[in-house]
Design an enzyme around this catalytic site. Structure first.
Site, PDB file in Angstrom:
ATOM      1  N   ASP A 262       5.332   0.163 -10.501  1.00  0.00           N
ATOM      2  CA  ASP A 262       5.144   1.413 -11.246  1.00  0.00           C
ATOM      3  C   ASP A 262       6.170   1.503 -12.373  1.00  0.00           C
ATOM      4  OD1 ASP A 262       3.869   3.965 -11.621  1.00  0.00           O
ATOM      5  OD2 ASP A 262       5.686   4.907 -10.831  1.00  0.00           O
ATOM      6  N   GLU A 267       9.909  -1.234 -20.034  1.00  0.00           N
ATOM      7  CA  GLU A 267       8.730  -0.365 -20.095  1.00  0.00           C
ATOM      8  C   GLU A 267       8.702   0.585 -21.285  1.00  0.00           C
ATOM      9  OE1 GLU A 267       9.313   1.649 -16.257  1.00  0.00           O
ATOM     10  OE2 GLU A 267       9.645   3.526 -17.327  1.00  0.00           O
ATOM     11  N   HIS A 299       4.461   4.082 -14.659  1.00  0.00           N
ATOM     12  CA  HIS A 299       5.482   5.053 -14.240  1.00  0.00           C
ATOM     13  C   HIS A 299       4.833   6.409 -13.906  1.00  0.00           C
ATOM     14  CE1 HIS A 299      10.074   5.681 -14.540  1.00  0.00           C
ATOM     15  NE2 HIS A 299       9.568   6.569 -13.707  1.00  0.00           N
TER      16      HIS A 299
HETATM   17  P1  NAI Z   1      17.866   9.595  -3.410  1.00  0.00           P
HETATM   18  O1  NAI Z   1      19.148   9.794  -4.140  1.00  0.00           O
HETATM   19  O2  NAI Z   1      17.377  10.653  -2.496  1.00  0.00           O
HETATM   20  O3  NAI Z   1      17.936   8.229  -2.573  1.00  0.00           O
HETATM   21  C1  NAI Z   1      18.475   7.032  -3.070  1.00  0.00           C
HETATM   22  C2  NAI Z   1      18.996   6.236  -1.893  1.00  0.00           C
HETATM   23  O4  NAI Z   1      19.468   4.987  -2.383  1.00  0.00           O
HETATM   24  C3  NAI Z   1      20.179   6.920  -1.191  1.00  0.00           C
HETATM   25  O5  NAI Z   1      19.983   6.934   0.221  1.00  0.00           O
HETATM   26  C4  NAI Z   1      21.368   6.062  -1.578  1.00  0.00           C
HETATM   27  O6  NAI Z   1      22.383   6.022  -0.571  1.00  0.00           O
HETATM   28  C5  NAI Z   1      20.704   4.706  -1.734  1.00  0.00           C
HETATM   29  N1  NAI Z   1      21.505   3.768  -2.493  1.00  0.00           N
HETATM   30  C6  NAI Z   1      22.425   4.001  -3.457  1.00  0.00           C
HETATM   31  N2  NAI Z   1      22.974   2.853  -3.885  1.00  0.00           N
HETATM   32  C7  NAI Z   1      22.369   1.870  -3.173  1.00  0.00           C
HETATM   33  C8  NAI Z   1      22.517   0.470  -3.155  1.00  0.00           C
HETATM   34  N3  NAI Z   1      23.408  -0.155  -3.935  1.00  0.00           N
HETATM   35  N4  NAI Z   1      21.734  -0.245  -2.307  1.00  0.00           N
HETATM   36  C9  NAI Z   1      20.856   0.382  -1.477  1.00  0.00           C
HETATM   37  N5  NAI Z   1      20.680   1.723  -1.447  1.00  0.00           N
HETATM   38  C10 NAI Z   1      21.433   2.437  -2.285  1.00  0.00           C
HETATM   39  O7  NAI Z   1      16.802   9.268  -4.535  1.00  0.00           O
HETATM   40  P2  NAI Z   1      15.216   9.395  -4.456  1.00  0.00           P
HETATM   41  O8  NAI Z   1      14.811  10.754  -4.888  1.00  0.00           O
HETATM   42  O9  NAI Z   1      14.744   8.870  -3.165  1.00  0.00           O
HETATM   43  O10 NAI Z   1      14.778   8.403  -5.654  1.00  0.00           O
HETATM   44  C11 NAI Z   1      15.013   7.008  -5.579  1.00  0.00           C
HETATM   45  C12 NAI Z   1      14.765   6.397  -6.950  1.00  0.00           C
HETATM   46  O11 NAI Z   1      13.380   6.500  -7.253  1.00  0.00           O
HETATM   47  C13 NAI Z   1      15.457   7.121  -8.123  1.00  0.00           C
HETATM   48  O12 NAI Z   1      16.778   6.642  -8.314  1.00  0.00           O
HETATM   49  C14 NAI Z   1      14.578   6.798  -9.291  1.00  0.00           C
HETATM   50  O13 NAI Z   1      15.071   5.646  -9.937  1.00  0.00           O
HETATM   51  C15 NAI Z   1      13.230   6.478  -8.670  1.00  0.00           C
HETATM   52  N6  NAI Z   1      12.192   7.457  -9.028  1.00  0.00           N
HETATM   53  C16 NAI Z   1      11.015   7.003  -9.528  1.00  0.00           C
HETATM   54  C17 NAI Z   1      10.003   7.869  -9.871  1.00  0.00           C
HETATM   55  C18 NAI Z   1       8.687   7.379 -10.376  1.00  0.00           C
HETATM   56  O14 NAI Z   1       7.911   8.184 -10.929  1.00  0.00           O
HETATM   57  N7  NAI Z   1       8.342   6.122 -10.231  1.00  0.00           N
HETATM   58  C19 NAI Z   1      10.193   9.324  -9.754  1.00  0.00           C
HETATM   59  C20 NAI Z   1      11.445   9.703  -9.138  1.00  0.00           C
HETATM   60  C21 NAI Z   1      12.410   8.790  -8.816  1.00  0.00           C
END
Ligand code: NAI
Length: 349
Positions: A262, A267, A299
């Site tokens: 996605d 992109e 995306h």
């Molecule tokens: P979140 O902050 O709730 O969760 C992120 C998790 O990744 C946390 O548990 C954190 O501890 C972990 N993390 C941090 N550094 C890490 C590492 N080096 N290795 C492994 N895990 C690590 O964020 P959420 O809301 O779950 O979003 C995750 C990602 O999804 C965002 O950072 C964003 O890039 C992406 N996203 C994509 C969207 C889309 O439309 N495709 C929309 C919203 C978010």
């Protein structure tokens, strides 16, 4: 507030206006929508504004932020959760950066599940076949997800939603996170394992960690080498979590069975735009699009009615908090891990 605060809204799409305009009736900001991305060329448009509102593919590097500061802008409102496109060192102490930390983790997790199901059961191919009168099922063979292993990298909001969806299919879950939440793991009946083990044992790997220096190119030639032959890789996180060239090599030799993307590391020139009348000059993207076992979406993981409503509400609420001088609960800065500031409910600077 005396006069309405002026917000320059970049990368504005029709659906943004549809969600922001009705919500803004409760806030009364003076919003100007610009179709263009914010970057070094378009930053001049911001000179009469109080704030900018940006999205994932707008540029917020040193030069752009310095220009914003010169123009007297004190606040950047990201209408997304990820903030890897912001140069926080330049921003710190000069311009506040606000974001929407969560709008709908369900939207993104459900999209990841849609990619998994489509790739496994080849729905994208079946759709075109039957429309052309081809009712053969040759080549559409999938696998039972029940009993297979899904490796989830990042057990935050989205990762956890996807885990509960995949558990519903009867999958075993291996998880990796930089910060382990053992209580969650116990409640959800999942195991945290080292990243290497996740790579070695997973039939499906899905990425839900943020993009940062540690996670850039997490999927690379070496990590692909450790994976099971035929592994499915899903990325709804950020493009640069995957070294696309290594992914292509893995697909070409059959080590990677399929990929659902996605997001893509380059992109910004293509995603969200209608380029159907143009030639694709990005050879890597063009190559990816030739694989029958690669499914690319633009995306759109976040793109549900519920998420758009939450994004508009929270973004405008963030601006309100800023202009009214309140605590900025959705502020991000490179020192914002500092729990004291958060506990005292103070602005980062
Ligand atoms: P979140 O902050 O709730 O969760 C992120 C998790 O990744 C946390 O548990 C954190 O501890 C972990 N993390 C941090 N550094 C890490 C590492 N080096 N290795 C492994 N895990 C690590 O964020 P959420 O809301 O779950 O979003 C995750 C990602 O999804 C965002 O950072 C964003 O890039 C992406 N996203 C994509 C969207 C889309 O439309 N495709 C929309 C919203 C978010």
């Amino acid at each position: 507030m005396n006069r309405s605060k002026k917000i320059a809204f970049f990368d504005a799409k029709p659906y943004d206006r549809k969600s922001f305009d009705p919500n803004n009736k409760n806030f009364g900001f003076d919003i100007s929508y610009f179709d263009a991305h914010l970057n070094e060329k378009t930053v001049e448009l911001t000179c009469d504004f109080d704030a900018v509102c940006v999205f994932v593919n707008d540029t917020l590097n040193k030069s752009v932020i310095e220009h914003l500061i010169e123009h007297g802008i004190q606040v950047i409102g990201l209408r997304c959760a990820g903030y890897n496109n912001v140069d926080f060192k330049t921003a710190y102490n000069k311009i506040h950066v606000l974001r929407v930390p969560a709008y709908s983790p369900y939207a993104v997790a459900e999209h990841a599940a849609a990619l998994i199901l489509s790739l496994n059961r080849k729905i994208h191919k079946a759709y075109s076949r039957t429309r052309e009168g081809n009712f053969s099922i040759n080549g559409l063979l999938g696998f039972d997800m029940h009993g297979k292993t899904a490796g989830i990298v990042g057990t935050g909001k989205i990762g956890r939603c996807l885990i509960s969806i995949l558990k519903g299919f009867g999958m075993d879950i291996l998880a990796y996170d930089r910060f382990l939440d053992e209580e969650y793991a116990k409640d959800a009946k999942i195991s945290y394992v080292p990243l290497e083990e996740l790579f070695e044992k997973s039939d499906i790997i899905s990425l839900h960690c943020p993009l940062n220096r540690e996670t850039e190119y997490l999927i690379n030639k070496k990590s692909i080498g450790k994976m099971k032959p035929g592994v499915m890789i899903i990325n709804t996180g950020r493009g640069k979590l995957i070294d696309t060239q290594a992914l292509i090599e893995g697909l070409k030799c059959g080590k990677i069975g399929s990929a659902g993307l996605d997001v893509y590391e380059e992109e910004s020139d293509y995603f969200f735009e209608d380029r159907s009348a143009d030639m694709i000059t990005d050879d890597v993207l063009a190559r990816l699009l030739t694989f029958p076992n690669v499914l690319i979406t633009s995306h759109q993981g976040f793109f549900t009615t519920e998420a758009l409503q939450k994004i508009a509400e929270t973004t405008l609420g963030n601006f309100k908090e800023f202009f009214e001088g309140g605590y900025l609960k959705n502020e991000v800065c490179y020192k914002c891990e500092n729990p004291c500031l958060k506990k005292q409910n103070k602005r980062c600077f």
